[in-house]
Design an enzyme around this catalytic site. Structure first.
Site, PDB file in Angstrom:
ATOM      1  N   LYS A 116       0.843  -1.200   0.000  1.00 35.40           N
ATOM      2  CA  LYS A 116       0.000   0.000   0.000  1.00 35.40           C
ATOM      3  C   LYS A 116       0.878   1.250   0.000  1.00 35.40           C
ATOM      4  O   LYS A 116       1.844   1.314   0.744  1.00 35.40           O
ATOM      5  CB  LYS A 116      -0.891   0.014   1.252  1.00 35.40           C
ATOM      6  CG  LYS A 116      -1.851  -1.168   1.340  1.00 35.40           C
ATOM      7  CD  LYS A 116      -2.535  -1.219   2.700  1.00 35.40           C
ATOM      8  CE  LYS A 116      -1.557  -1.423   3.827  1.00 35.40           C
ATOM      9  NZ  LYS A 116      -2.193  -1.600   5.154  1.00 35.40           N
ATOM     10  N   THR A 150      -7.412   9.886   8.350  1.00 33.75           N
ATOM     11  CA  THR A 150      -7.030   8.612   7.720  1.00 33.75           C
ATOM     12  C   THR A 150      -6.798   7.520   8.770  1.00 33.75           C
ATOM     13  O   THR A 150      -6.068   6.568   8.528  1.00 33.75           O
ATOM     14  CB  THR A 150      -5.748   8.800   6.881  1.00 33.75           C
ATOM     15  OG1 THR A 150      -4.745   9.369   7.725  1.00 33.75           O
ATOM     16  CG2 THR A 150      -5.981   9.681   5.676  1.00 33.75           C
ATOM     17  N   GLY A 197      -7.238   4.271  10.517  1.00 32.22           N
ATOM     18  CA  GLY A 197      -7.860   2.985  10.188  1.00 32.22           C
ATOM     19  C   GLY A 197      -7.947   2.673   8.705  1.00 32.22           C
ATOM     20  O   GLY A 197      -8.655   1.754   8.302  1.00 32.22           O
ATOM     21  N   THR A 198      -7.169   3.397   7.874  1.00 27.99           N
ATOM     22  CA  THR A 198      -7.237   3.136   6.423  1.00 27.99           C
ATOM     23  C   THR A 198      -6.777   1.718   6.084  1.00 27.99           C
ATOM     24  O   THR A 198      -7.399   1.035   5.274  1.00 27.99           O
ATOM     25  CB  THR A 198      -6.388   4.149   5.626  1.00 27.99           C
ATOM     26  OG1 THR A 198      -5.109   4.261   6.254  1.00 27.99           O
ATOM     27  CG2 THR A 198      -7.044   5.514   5.581  1.00 27.99           C
ATOM     28  N   GLY A 199      -5.680   1.285   6.732  1.00 28.28           N
ATOM     29  CA  GLY A 199      -5.143  -0.054   6.431  1.00 28.28           C
ATOM     30  C   GLY A 199      -6.101  -1.144   6.864  1.00 28.28           C
ATOM     31  O   GLY A 199      -6.329  -2.123   6.139  1.00 28.28           O
ATOM     32  N   CYS A 200      -6.685  -0.980   8.064  1.00 26.31           N
ATOM     33  CA  CYS A 200      -7.650  -1.976   8.568  1.00 26.31           C
ATOM     34  C   CYS A 200      -8.851  -2.057   7.628  1.00 26.31           C
ATOM     35  O   CYS A 200      -9.320  -3.148   7.279  1.00 26.31           O
ATOM     36  CB  CYS A 200      -8.169  -1.579   9.951  1.00 26.31           C
ATOM     37  SG  CYS A 200      -6.891  -1.417  11.191  1.00 26.31           S
TER      38      CYS A 200
HETATM   39  N1  LIG Z   1      -4.596  10.585   1.594  1.00 25.45           N
HETATM   40  C1  LIG Z   1      -5.011   9.497   0.951  1.00 25.45           C
HETATM   41  N2  LIG Z   1      -5.810   9.600  -0.142  1.00 25.45           N
HETATM   42  C2  LIG Z   1      -6.236   8.493  -0.803  1.00 25.45           C
HETATM   43  N3  LIG Z   1      -5.907   7.237  -0.436  1.00 25.45           N
HETATM   44  C3  LIG Z   1      -5.097   7.072   0.631  1.00 25.45           C
HETATM   45  C4  LIG Z   1      -4.613   8.176   1.386  1.00 25.45           C
HETATM   46  N4  LIG Z   1      -3.846   7.700   2.410  1.00 25.45           N
HETATM   47  C5  LIG Z   1      -3.874   6.358   2.307  1.00 25.45           C
HETATM   48  N5  LIG Z   1      -4.611   5.969   1.223  1.00 25.45           N
HETATM   49  C6  LIG Z   1      -4.923   4.605   0.804  1.00 25.45           C
HETATM   50  O1  LIG Z   1      -5.413   3.928   1.963  1.00 25.45           O
HETATM   51  C7  LIG Z   1      -4.968   2.557   1.974  1.00 25.45           C
HETATM   52  C8  LIG Z   1      -4.142   2.284   3.234  1.00 25.45           C
HETATM   53  O2  LIG Z   1      -2.971   3.015   3.084  1.00 25.45           O
HETATM   54  P1  LIG Z   1      -1.661   3.132   3.957  1.00 25.45           P
HETATM   55  O3  LIG Z   1      -1.695   4.483   4.581  1.00 25.45           O
HETATM   56  O4  LIG Z   1      -0.506   2.874   3.060  1.00 25.45           O
HETATM   57  O5  LIG Z   1      -1.792   1.975   5.032  1.00 25.45           O
HETATM   58  P2  LIG Z   1      -1.859   1.981   6.627  1.00 25.45           P
HETATM   59  O6  LIG Z   1      -3.162   2.615   7.026  1.00 25.45           O
HETATM   60  O7  LIG Z   1      -1.771   0.507   6.948  1.00 25.45           O
HETATM   61  O8  LIG Z   1      -0.679   2.785   7.108  1.00 25.45           O
HETATM   62  C9  LIG Z   1      -4.203   2.391   0.656  1.00 25.45           C
HETATM   63  O9  LIG Z   1      -5.098   1.948  -0.340  1.00 25.45           O
HETATM   64  C10 LIG Z   1      -3.702   3.809   0.356  1.00 25.45           C
HETATM   65  O10 LIG Z   1      -3.402   4.019  -0.987  1.00 25.45           O
HETATM   66  C1  LIG Z   2      -6.683  -1.889  17.435  1.00 24.88           C
HETATM   67  C2  LIG Z   2      -5.963  -1.275  16.287  1.00 24.88           C
HETATM   68  N1  LIG Z   2      -5.623  -2.043  15.241  1.00 24.88           N
HETATM   69  C3  LIG Z   2      -4.956  -1.506  14.198  1.00 24.88           C
HETATM   70  C4  LIG Z   2      -4.620  -0.166  14.195  1.00 24.88           C
HETATM   71  C5  LIG Z   2      -3.841   0.428  13.054  1.00 24.88           C
HETATM   72  O1  LIG Z   2      -4.709   0.674  12.079  1.00 24.88           O
HETATM   73  P1  LIG Z   2      -4.345   1.238  10.626  1.00 24.88           P
HETATM   74  O2  LIG Z   2      -5.442   0.855   9.724  1.00 24.88           O
HETATM   75  O3  LIG Z   2      -2.968   0.837  10.242  1.00 24.88           O
HETATM   76  O4  LIG Z   2      -4.494   2.761  10.867  1.00 24.88           O
HETATM   77  P2  LIG Z   2      -3.671   3.857  11.587  1.00 24.88           P
HETATM   78  O5  LIG Z   2      -3.203   3.458  12.939  1.00 24.88           O
HETATM   79  O6  LIG Z   2      -2.536   4.112  10.605  1.00 24.88           O
HETATM   80  O7  LIG Z   2      -4.617   4.948  11.672  1.00 24.88           O
HETATM   81  C6  LIG Z   2      -5.006   0.606  15.296  1.00 24.88           C
HETATM   82  N2  LIG Z   2      -4.718   1.918  15.339  1.00 24.88           N
HETATM   83  N3  LIG Z   2      -5.669   0.021  16.339  1.00 24.88           N
END
Ligand SMILES: Nc1ncnc2c1ncn2[C@@H]1O[C@H](COP(=O)(O)OP(=O)(O)O)[C@@H](O)[C@H]1O
Ligand SMILES: Cc1ncc(COP(=O)(O)OP(=O)(O)O)c(N)n1
Length: 275
Positions: free
Chosen positions: A172, A206, A208-211
């Site tokens: 990602k 953003t 919880g985007t990854g979850c």
């Molecule tokens: N500002 C943003 N605008 C559009 N898509 C985003 C943005 N930030 C993250 N994404 C998308 O959200 C998903 C999770 O992204 P990422 O941030 O890399 O993961 P995580 O939340 O695990 O750190 C991916 O599909 C990424 O491309």
């Molecule tokens: C309970 C819990 N699980 C996972 C996360 C991390 O989530 P993620 O989608 O990677 O989002 P951010 O922490 O980058 O906002 C979490 N915070 N809590």
């Protein structure tokens, strides 16, 4: 009705973890079930404490589901310790159910959601059991031990992770520095690869985007979509959830899990085949 399970930590703030996963499952018409690995005291400003669940009780939750339900797909999120990873991997090894692993390590506020000594357990016990792994850029760096910051290093990291035995790796790109686009990279064991690009949304909301992305992927795979269609649909789900943000809380707010249901026909994902 397809049944999908999340094995993850609870986010009291509702934007990530178990709560984000179950909301996403509901929106995508699958019946959500859960195995809770840890509790976090968390809001949009950060994680103030973590309470891991006893591994015996984690196993009991997992067995309770397996005894009663025919599960179509499983996903993992926050697993916290090597003991929890081993307990999950021991049960998973006997199952033939698609497994989506989001190798959650660090929360947006910098708090650790995976102990340092658990990284090896993740690499050697759990990742080989995965159908799809969805690391972000820092997680890909930790798992491969190499810097990941351009297309060549993304391709190299994906090959290293594919060698662990998984069918597909989605790296990602949310953490990449591109100001205009959010691009994710998808690699298959059979050599196919493509990127998925959407407009980068300028927002701090953003959390919880990854979850949410990995939960949508698990839901679509649980609904028996092929993996390549499932990743594109999951990308649409997260793009719309970020675009139509809710402005909840005073820090990094959650994404909008209702958005896909309303706007799903209005989302463009540009696909580029990678050679
Ligand atoms: N500002 C943003 N605008 C559009 N898509 C985003 C943005 N930030 C993250 N994404 C998308 O959200 C998903 C999770 O992204 P990422 O941030 O890399 O993961 P995580 O939340 O695990 O750190 C991916 O599909 C990424 O491309
Ligand atoms: C309970 C819990 N699980 C996972 C996360 C991390 O989530 P993620 O989608 O990677 O989002 P951010 O922490 O980058 O906002 C979490 N915070 N809590």
């Amino acid at each position: 009705m397809h049944i999908v399970t999340t094995i993850a930590g609870s986010d009291s703030g509702g934007g990530a973890g178990i709560q984000a996963d179950l909301k996403t499952f509901q929106e995508l018409n699958v019946f959500g079930t859960s195995v809770i690995t840890a509790l976090t005291a968390q809001n949009t400003l950060g994680v103030s404490d973590v309470l891991p669940i006893d591994t015996i009780f984690i196993e009991k939750q997992f067995h309770a589901l397996l005894e009663d339900f025919s599960i179509s797909a499983l996903k993992t999120g926050m697993l916290f310790s090597s003991e929890i990873i081993q307990a999950i991997a021991n049960i998973m090894a006997d199952l033939d159910i698609p497994l989506i692993i989001d190798p959650v390590m660090i929360a947006k506020g910098g708090e650790s959601l995976l102990q340092q000594q658990a990284i090896e357990a993740m690499r050697y016990y759990l990742l080989p059991l995965a159908t799809v792994i969805t690391p972000n850029i820092p997680e890909a760096e930790v798992l491969t031990g190499k810097k990941v910051d351009d297309i060549a290093s993304i391709q190299q990291a994906a090959q290293t992770l594919l060698q662990l035995g998984t069918r597909c790796v989605v790296i990602k790109g949310g953490h990449l520095t591109d100001e205009n686009f959010a691009t994710d990279y998808v690699f298959f064991k059979d050599g196919r690869a493509f990127s998925m690009q959407t407009t980068r949304i300028a927002t701090k909301n953003t959390h919880g985007t990854g979850c949410t992305f990995s939960a949508a992927l698990a839901a679509f795979i649980g609904r028996e979509l092929p993996i390549d269609s499932a990743v594109v649909e999951a990308k649409k789900f997260i793009q719309l959830a970020i675009t139509h943000d809710l402005s909840i809380g005073n820090g990094h707010g959650p994404t909008n899990h209702f958005a896909y249901r309303k706007y799903k026909d209005s989302c463009e994902v540009t696909i580029h085949e990678l050679s």
